[in-house]
Design a protein around this motif. Structure first.
Motif, PDB file in Angstrom:
ATOM      1  N   UNK A 156     -86.396 143.308  -6.058  1.00 53.87           N
ATOM      2  CA  UNK A 156     -86.553 142.544  -4.566  1.00 53.87           C
ATOM      3  C   UNK A 156     -87.437 141.294  -5.231  1.00 53.87           C
ATOM      4  N   UNK A 157     -87.466 140.533  -4.545  1.00 50.76           N
ATOM      5  CA  UNK A 157     -88.369 138.790  -5.778  1.00 50.76           C
ATOM      6  C   UNK A 157     -90.179 139.049  -5.527  1.00 50.76           C
ATOM      7  N   UNK A 193     -84.265 132.966   2.197  1.00 50.08           N
ATOM      8  CA  UNK A 193     -84.624 131.575   1.553  1.00 50.08           C
ATOM      9  C   UNK A 193     -86.550 132.472   0.129  1.00 50.08           C
ATOM     10  N   UNK A 194     -87.042 133.062   0.686  1.00 52.93           N
ATOM     11  CA  UNK A 194     -87.932 134.133   0.134  1.00 52.93           C
ATOM     12  C   UNK A 194     -87.541 134.466  -1.357  1.00 52.93           C
ATOM     13  N   UNK A 195     -85.925 134.911  -1.450  1.00 50.26           N
ATOM     14  CA  UNK A 195     -85.842 134.726  -2.673  1.00 50.26           C
ATOM     15  C   UNK A 195     -85.718 134.330  -3.085  1.00 50.26           C
ATOM     16  N   UNK A 196     -85.035 132.653  -2.752  1.00 49.19           N
ATOM     17  CA  UNK A 196     -84.644 131.312  -3.932  1.00 49.19           C
ATOM     18  C   UNK A 196     -86.236 130.540  -3.665  1.00 49.19           C
ATOM     19  N   UNK A 197     -87.129 131.061  -2.424  1.00 45.94           N
ATOM     20  CA  UNK A 197     -88.691 130.426  -3.617  1.00 45.94           C
ATOM     21  C   UNK A 197     -89.247 130.749  -4.227  1.00 45.94           C
ATOM     22  N   UNK A 198     -88.556 132.464  -5.354  1.00 44.50           N
ATOM     23  CA  UNK A 198     -89.125 133.144  -5.931  1.00 44.50           C
ATOM     24  C   UNK A 198     -88.374 132.761  -7.594  1.00 44.50           C
ATOM     25  N   UNK A 199     -86.856 131.821  -7.142  1.00 49.86           N
ATOM     26  CA  UNK A 199     -86.357 130.984  -8.663  1.00 49.86           C
ATOM     27  C   UNK A 199     -85.065 132.145  -8.426  1.00 49.86           C
ATOM     28  N   UNK A 200     -84.559 132.784  -7.597  1.00 53.66           N
ATOM     29  CA  UNK A 200     -83.546 133.183  -8.385  1.00 53.66           C
ATOM     30  C   UNK A 200     -82.398 132.320  -7.333  1.00 53.66           C
ATOM     31  N   UNK A 201     -80.693 132.460  -7.499  1.00 53.72           N
ATOM     32  CA  UNK A 201     -80.109 131.727  -7.258  1.00 53.72           C
ATOM     33  C   UNK A 201     -79.405 132.471  -6.143  1.00 53.72           C
ATOM     34  N   UNK A 202     -79.358 131.370  -4.868  1.00 49.83           N
ATOM     35  CA  UNK A 202     -79.056 132.280  -3.428  1.00 49.83           C
ATOM     36  C   UNK A 202     -78.009 130.992  -3.320  1.00 49.83           C
ATOM     37  N   UNK A 203     -76.771 131.251  -3.571  1.00 50.95           N
ATOM     38  CA  UNK A 203     -75.749 129.782  -3.092  1.00 50.95           C
ATOM     39  C   UNK A 203     -76.229 129.429  -1.671  1.00 50.95           C
ATOM     40  N   UNK A 225     -78.695 129.872   3.821  1.00 51.51           N
ATOM     41  CA  UNK A 225     -78.038 129.898   6.084  1.00 51.51           C
ATOM     42  C   UNK A 225     -76.877 130.126   6.677  1.00 51.51           C
ATOM     43  N   UNK A 226     -75.653 129.993   5.321  1.00 53.91           N
ATOM     44  CA  UNK A 226     -74.460 129.797   5.287  1.00 53.91           C
ATOM     45  C   UNK A 226     -74.420 131.422   5.192  1.00 53.91           C
ATOM     46  N   UNK A 227     -74.916 131.885   3.700  1.00 52.61           N
ATOM     47  CA  UNK A 227     -74.909 133.203   3.136  1.00 52.61           C
ATOM     48  C   UNK A 227     -76.242 134.110   4.746  1.00 52.61           C
ATOM     49  N   UNK A 228     -76.878 133.501   5.390  1.00 54.69           N
ATOM     50  CA  UNK A 228     -77.127 135.283   6.485  1.00 54.69           C
ATOM     51  C   UNK A 228     -76.224 134.809   7.297  1.00 54.69           C
ATOM     52  N   UNK A 229     -76.239 133.198   7.628  1.00 53.98           N
ATOM     53  CA  UNK A 229     -74.755 134.321   8.736  1.00 53.98           C
ATOM     54  C   UNK A 229     -73.398 134.981   8.291  1.00 53.98           C
ATOM     55  N   UNK A 230     -73.628 134.737   7.694  1.00 55.57           N
ATOM     56  CA  UNK A 230     -72.402 136.164   6.785  1.00 55.57           C
ATOM     57  C   UNK A 230     -72.725 137.367   7.480  1.00 55.57           C
TER      58      UNK A 230
END
Length: 189
Positions: A4-5, A115-125, A128-133
């Protein structure tokens, strides 16, 4: 090295896991209670469902907006509430209504964790679409598990409904966040 970030991301994933475990562990219980208790349980279901809807709307609203919504944010939130109420009114079975609550919460937690992971500088493509998946896969697995339970059948319609609930919850969260950013940009806050 931590998976976790941040502590917030860990909390969101733990909450997601807790909700999923609760959903999966009660899959057969709702139908059994409905069959055993009949109309009495129906009135209990209604009140539990109303409470659940309030919790989902609060989760989506507070996660999407923060804690001090302005006029535009309240307008968007009321639009989302109206859409959910229209869907609720058209649903016949209490178990379908519970999916609206359950998978709405799962979707919001997964989305916020990404979104939290992305806000910590990690690449999250495309979070929203990943969360839907991810949340949709959890809903589809729910339908698959039910196939193995006595008195249940594999219901593709139920699986599709779970996916639609996930999409609705994430779209609502995205709309609330977008409104918040737009208002912040306009007002400079």
């Amino acid at each position: 090295m931590s998976v976790f970030t941040s502590a917030r991301e860990r909390l969101l994933w733990v909450c997601t896991l807790a909700v999923v475990v609760a959903i999966y562990s009660t899959l057969g219980l709702a139908r059994i209670l409905d069959n055993q208790l009949g109309s009495y349980i129906f009135s209990v279901w209604i009140w539990l469902f109303v409470l659940g809807c309030i919790l989902v709307l609060a989760t989506v609203t507070f996660q999407g907006l923060g804690f001090r919504p302005g006029g535009r944010e309240v307008g968007v939130a009321l639009g989302i509430v109206a859409a959910y109420l229209l869907i609720i009114v058209r649903m016949a079975m209490p178990t379908e209504r519970s999916d609206l609550v359950e998978y709405g919460v799962v979707a919001v937690f997964v989305h916020d964790a990404l979104l939290e992971r992305a806000s910590q500088g990690q690449h999250v493509p495309v979070p929203s679409l990943l969360a839907i998946a991810i949340a949709s896969a959890i809903g589809v697995i729910d339908g698959g598990i039910q196939w193995f339970l006595p008195s249940h059948v594999l219901d593709p319609t139920d699986m599709l409904f779970n996916v639609l609930v996930v999409v609705m919850a994430i779209m609502a969260s995205v709309a609330l966040r977008w409104t918040r950013r737009r208002v912040s940009h306009i007002t400079g806050h």
